[in-house]
Design a protein around this motif. Structure first.
Motif, PDB file in Angstrom:
ATOM      1  N   PRO A  79       0.815  -1.192   0.140  1.00 38.00           N
ATOM      2  CA  PRO A  79      -0.019  -0.012  -0.063  1.00 38.00           C
ATOM      3  C   PRO A  79       1.019   1.381  -0.014  1.00 38.00           C
ATOM      4  O   PRO A  79       1.783   1.308   0.762  1.00 38.00           O
ATOM      5  CB  PRO A  79      -0.981  -0.275   1.194  1.00 38.00           C
ATOM      6  CG  PRO A  79       0.141  -0.976   2.182  1.00 38.00           C
ATOM      7  CD  PRO A  79       0.780  -1.856   1.383  1.00 38.00           C
ATOM      8  N   ARG A  80       0.407   2.211  -0.635  1.00 31.28           N
ATOM      9  CA  ARG A  80       1.177   3.502  -0.765  1.00 31.28           C
ATOM     10  C   ARG A  80       0.487   4.390   0.327  1.00 31.28           C
ATOM     11  O   ARG A  80      -0.629   4.778   0.191  1.00 31.28           O
ATOM     12  CB  ARG A  80       1.083   3.974  -2.261  1.00 31.28           C
ATOM     13  CG  ARG A  80       1.659   3.358  -3.204  1.00 31.28           C
ATOM     14  CD  ARG A  80       1.168   4.134  -4.868  1.00 31.28           C
ATOM     15  NE  ARG A  80      -0.308   3.973  -4.867  1.00 31.28           N
ATOM     16  CZ  ARG A  80      -0.658   4.817  -5.962  1.00 31.28           C
ATOM     17  NH1 ARG A  80       0.017   5.435  -6.723  1.00 31.28           N
ATOM     18  NH2 ARG A  80      -2.173   4.965  -6.053  1.00 31.28           N
ATOM     19  N   ILE A  81       1.248   4.484   1.306  1.00 31.17           N
ATOM     20  CA  ILE A  81       0.617   5.122   2.646  1.00 31.17           C
ATOM     21  C   ILE A  81       1.183   6.406   2.847  1.00 31.17           C
ATOM     22  O   ILE A  81       2.367   6.841   2.650  1.00 31.17           O
ATOM     23  CB  ILE A  81       1.137   4.366   3.840  1.00 31.17           C
ATOM     24  CG1 ILE A  81       0.556   2.867   3.427  1.00 31.17           C
ATOM     25  CG2 ILE A  81       0.614   4.842   5.186  1.00 31.17           C
ATOM     26  CD1 ILE A  81       1.114   1.998   4.944  1.00 31.17           C
ATOM     27  N   ALA A  82       0.260   7.502   3.111  1.00 36.07           N
ATOM     28  CA  ALA A  82       0.627   8.839   3.497  1.00 36.07           C
ATOM     29  C   ALA A  82       0.255   8.894   4.918  1.00 36.07           C
ATOM     30  O   ALA A  82      -0.885   8.787   5.366  1.00 36.07           O
ATOM     31  CB  ALA A  82      -0.045   9.914   2.741  1.00 36.07           C
ATOM     32  N   LEU A  83       1.262   9.382   5.650  1.00 33.96           N
ATOM     33  CA  LEU A  83       0.876   9.601   7.124  1.00 33.96           C
ATOM     34  C   LEU A  83       1.166  11.202   7.498  1.00 33.96           C
ATOM     35  O   LEU A  83       2.132  11.651   7.171  1.00 33.96           O
ATOM     36  CB  LEU A  83       2.211   8.913   7.816  1.00 33.96           C
ATOM     37  CG  LEU A  83       2.392   8.993   9.525  1.00 33.96           C
ATOM     38  CD1 LEU A  83       1.008   8.658  10.128  1.00 33.96           C
ATOM     39  CD2 LEU A  83       3.420   8.448  10.181  1.00 33.96           C
ATOM     40  N   TRP A  84       0.349  11.633   8.094  1.00 39.00           N
ATOM     41  CA  TRP A  84       0.105  13.082   8.395  1.00 39.00           C
ATOM     42  C   TRP A  84       0.864  13.443   9.413  1.00 39.00           C
ATOM     43  O   TRP A  84       1.157  12.614  10.532  1.00 39.00           O
ATOM     44  CB  TRP A  84      -1.402  13.353   8.795  1.00 39.00           C
ATOM     45  CG  TRP A  84      -1.630  14.854   9.363  1.00 39.00           C
ATOM     46  CD1 TRP A  84      -1.942  15.775   8.623  1.00 39.00           C
ATOM     47  CD2 TRP A  84      -1.232  14.982  10.829  1.00 39.00           C
ATOM     48  NE1 TRP A  84      -1.839  16.924   9.416  1.00 39.00           N
ATOM     49  CE2 TRP A  84      -1.541  16.462  10.772  1.00 39.00           C
ATOM     50  CE3 TRP A  84      -0.922  14.454  11.896  1.00 39.00           C
ATOM     51  CZ2 TRP A  84      -1.529  17.258  12.079  1.00 39.00           C
ATOM     52  CZ3 TRP A  84      -0.839  15.290  12.951  1.00 39.00           C
ATOM     53  CH2 TRP A  84      -1.275  16.432  13.097  1.00 39.00           C
ATOM     54  N   ASP A  85       1.509  14.567   9.325  1.00 39.46           N
ATOM     55  CA  ASP A  85       2.357  15.116  10.513  1.00 39.46           C
ATOM     56  C   ASP A  85       2.243  16.726  10.247  1.00 39.46           C
ATOM     57  O   ASP A  85       1.612  17.362   9.335  1.00 39.46           O
ATOM     58  CB  ASP A  85       3.856  14.768  10.309  1.00 39.46           C
ATOM     59  CG  ASP A  85       4.535  14.890  11.637  1.00 39.46           C
ATOM     60  OD1 ASP A  85       4.021  15.466  12.611  1.00 39.46           O
ATOM     61  OD2 ASP A  85       5.594  14.161  11.809  1.00 39.46           O
ATOM     62  N   ARG A  86       2.829  17.563  11.176  1.00 40.45           N
ATOM     63  CA  ARG A  86       2.849  18.691  10.953  1.00 40.45           C
ATOM     64  C   ARG A  86       4.168  19.451  11.531  1.00 40.45           C
ATOM     65  O   ARG A  86       5.094  18.876  11.983  1.00 40.45           O
ATOM     66  CB  ARG A  86       1.794  19.226  12.124  1.00 40.45           C
ATOM     67  CG  ARG A  86       2.002  19.008  13.506  1.00 40.45           C
ATOM     68  CD  ARG A  86       1.167  20.002  14.617  1.00 40.45           C
ATOM     69  NE  ARG A  86       1.076  19.406  15.867  1.00 40.45           N
ATOM     70  CZ  ARG A  86      -0.116  18.843  16.430  1.00 40.45           C
ATOM     71  NH1 ARG A  86      -1.119  18.764  15.711  1.00 40.45           N
ATOM     72  NH2 ARG A  86       0.035  18.033  17.360  1.00 40.45           N
ATOM     73  N   TYR A  87       4.336  20.690  11.028  1.00 39.41           N
ATOM     74  CA  TYR A  87       5.286  21.473  11.279  1.00 39.41           C
ATOM     75  C   TYR A  87       5.780  21.377  12.839  1.00 39.41           C
ATOM     76  O   TYR A  87       5.023  21.784  13.511  1.00 39.41           O
ATOM     77  CB  TYR A  87       5.447  22.856  10.704  1.00 39.41           C
ATOM     78  CG  TYR A  87       6.647  23.514  11.182  1.00 39.41           C
ATOM     79  CD1 TYR A  87       7.953  23.265  10.780  1.00 39.41           C
ATOM     80  CD2 TYR A  87       6.709  24.788  12.084  1.00 39.41           C
ATOM     81  CE1 TYR A  87       8.905  24.029  11.114  1.00 39.41           C
ATOM     82  CE2 TYR A  87       7.670  25.162  12.432  1.00 39.41           C
ATOM     83  CZ  TYR A  87       8.798  25.257  11.979  1.00 39.41           C
ATOM     84  OH  TYR A  87       9.870  25.811  12.326  1.00 39.41           O
ATOM     85  N   GLY A  88       6.872  21.002  13.126  1.00 38.03           N
ATOM     86  CA  GLY A  88       7.125  21.094  14.740  1.00 38.03           C
ATOM     87  C   GLY A  88       6.889  19.566  15.234  1.00 38.03           C
ATOM     88  O   GLY A  88       7.657  19.494  16.492  1.00 38.03           O
ATOM     89  N   GLY A  89       6.244  18.791  14.360  1.00 37.11           N
ATOM     90  CA  GLY A  89       6.138  17.535  14.775  1.00 37.11           C
ATOM     91  C   GLY A  89       4.746  17.090  15.868  1.00 37.11           C
ATOM     92  O   GLY A  89       4.342  18.023  16.724  1.00 37.11           O
TER      93      GLY A  89
END
Length: 571
Positions: free
Chosen positions: A305-315
């Motif tokens: 599976p081609r997985i995209a894992l959300w994150d944000r600036y600063g972690g």
């Protein structure tokens, strides 16, 4: 300077009082060994409450106000209140000293459990902190039950007995209120953390002293689950669905280019005979691969599976733990940030997008729950103060950019998984669900239950699972989930018609397994997880924290099953 001074003070004290400190730690260990060698009881808060309730039943307020003898002395306050009276000793024995309420003399972790490899990881967690563990060299019986060789035994007659009890026994948090009618006093962190429950480990509590063909595992020597030779298989091999490490093996096979299929009827995995070299090379200790009796007819071919894992600036802490978890089980993935989601055309790059807790705000909230980029001094992505490689990470979920991009992704056949507070996406998508933890206010409007009526901080609760759902393959009918103020849902009357399917729900008025669950009766029949179609795609919503700090091994497969299905192809 303060820190250095305090460190020197501690070291100075240790040097001056070394004899007292060494004797103290020896005495503590000896006391624990003695307690684990005889019958002992722990006076949990719930047992104290049961004792008070029994006394209150026998002595209603009017009767209590009229009599007070030497065995029951009125304390300060109103003489008619049970809380202000000492309880006679005759109530102690039934509530606190029943034989069946004794602390265990030990625990047996049977080798005959579907996911013994995860049980071994639990044993290693104990070994790493110095807990004494034995291993059975032959079959044995304890308390009328039989256990196979290779099972592990943890006895409580040891210096680290308190930690052993913490890892096996439920935490029983008191009902902590500053005063009558006050909101609950929040604990510092989690209220329930029984690791054996979190990891889904099967074990037997033994109340009597016991022995058997046991050998002590050398101090700190980490264990490896047993493996057997790959059996001859003219048709191919079956990889069990009931073990977490099965997904590690599947992911290794997919990376090696081998064909792997998901069997529709059982959720197990099938590898054709042509993959013999790959499966031999990719073997994972403890995953019991067996020969297939025939080639399964109803199967779906898996692709990575081609997985995209959300994150944000600063972690994001939940995202970081999820990243580590995916790495441990061999998943390939790409970390994505809000600007990448807002850019759209996501289906061209990904099969599934994973939103851990804290990614999706409440509708009309305006900001993310939890930390945002506003915590950081640099907010303008064009600022020369920010390194160029980080400028593309600034942003947050918005209804005008992010939501349309996600809806487009779903309608094109993509899959989205949300965990914890990111279940808010269900409301943004206007799925036919609502919160189950609400009540009608004085004005007739629905509002969230106040903490005085419902409060569950970081605790382990039991949920029932739909055995036919994709996410639950290989799991038992009930599992313990980590619940931390997590969302719970009610389905609208037309939910079934619109394809919404419950995955997990609270089937009891008392689902607490470990920790603190005030007003837990409100959870009865609430939906903890569900899946819903959106266009050609699918949203899977998990209210509980199924990947919490990468230690809830018992619920990892809820996520893994969905990830595997996201890129499966009908055959």
């Amino acid at each position: 300077a303060y820190s250095v001074s305090l460190n020197y003070a501690v070291l100075d004290y240790a040097a001056r009082q070394r004899d007292a400190l060494l004797f103290g730690i020896w005495r503590m260990g000896k006391n624990s060994i003695e307690r684990g060698s005889r019958d002992s009881w722990t006076n949990y808060p719930s047992r104290i409450e049961a004792m008070k309730a029994a006394h209150a039943k026998d002595y209603p307020p009017v009767a209590r106000a009229a009599e007070a003898d030497a065995d029951e002395v009125i304390r300060a306050g109103s003489p008619g209140r049970a809380a202000n009276r000492r309880i006679p000793t005759k109530y102690f024995e039934p509530a606190l000293r029943k034989p069946e309420l004794r602390d265990p003399r030990g625990y047996v972790i049977t080798a005959a459990q579907p996911d013994f490899a995860t049980a071994v990881k639990f044993v290693n967690a104990l070994l790493k902190v110095g807990v004494a563990v034995d291993r059975a060299t032959a079959d044995f019986s304890v308390a009328g039950k039989n256990f196979p060789a290779g099972s592990y035994v943890v006895k409580t007659a040891q210096a680290f007995r308190p930690h052993v009890l913490d890892m096996f026994e439920p935490q029983d948090h008191p009902n902590d209120f500053a005063y009558e009618g006050a909101p609950p006093t929040p604990p510092y962190d989690s209220a329930g953390w029984t690791l054996a429950f979190e990891m889904g480990v099967q074990f037997e509590r033994v109340l009597e002293g016991f022995d058997g063909p046991f050998v002590r595992v050398p101090y700190g020597e980490l264990q490896t689950p047993p493996s057997s030779a790959l059996p001859a298989a003219p048709h191919g091999w079956i990889i069990p669905a009931g073990a977490n490490d099965s997904f590690l093996l599947v992911n290794r096979l997919l990376r090696a280019g081998a064909e792997v299929f998901s069997v529709k009827t059982s959720g197990e995995f099938f590898v054709p005979a042509a993959g013999a070299a790959a499966i031999e090379q990719a073997r994972v200790p403890g995953v019991a691969v067996r020969a297939a009796e025939k080639i399964p007819t109803e199967r779906r071919r898996l692709t990575a599976p081609r997985i995209a894992l959300w994150d944000r600036y600063g972690g994001s802490m939940p995202s970081g733990w999820t990243r580590w978890l995916l790495e441990q089980f061999g998943y390939g993935f790409e970390v994505v940030y809000p600007p990448q989601l807002d850019a759209g055309k996501l289906r061209e790059k990904y099969d599934v997008i994973l939103f851990p807790s804290g990614a999706v705000p409440r509708p009309n909230a305006g900001i993310n729950e939890g930390p945002t980029e506003d915590l950081f001094t640099v907010r303008d992505p064009s600022s020369t103060e920010m390194p160029e490689e980080y400028r593309g990470r600034i942003g947050k979920f918005t209804s005008d950019k992010t939501l349309p991009a996600l809806r487009e992704f779903l309608e094109a056949g993509g899959s989205i998984v949300t965990i914890g507070s990111s279940a808010n996406l269900a409301y943004h998508l206007r799925l036919p669900v609502r919160s189950a933890l609400t009540e009608a206010g004085r004005d007739g409007r629905e509002r969230n239950l106040p903490s005085e009526k419902f409060y569950v901080p970081g605790s382990l609760l039991r949920v029932a699972l739909d055995p036919l759902a994709t996410a639950t393959r290989g799991l038992p009918g009930e599992v313990d989930v980590f619940f931390d103020g997590s969302p719970v849902f009610r389905l609208a009357p037309d939910a079934a018609e619109r394809g919404v399917r419950p995955i997990a729900w609270f089937g009891s008025t008392a689902p607490r397994r470990s920790g603190w669950a005030w007003g837990q009766g409100h959870l009865k029949d609430g939906v903890a997880a569900f899946e819903a179609p959106v266009g050609a795609g699918r949203v899977t919503v998990f209210g509980p924290e199924i990947t919490f700090r990468a230690q809830t091994h018992g619920t990892f497969r809820l996520l893994f099953n969905v990830l595997s299905a996201a890129a499966a192809v009908e055959r």
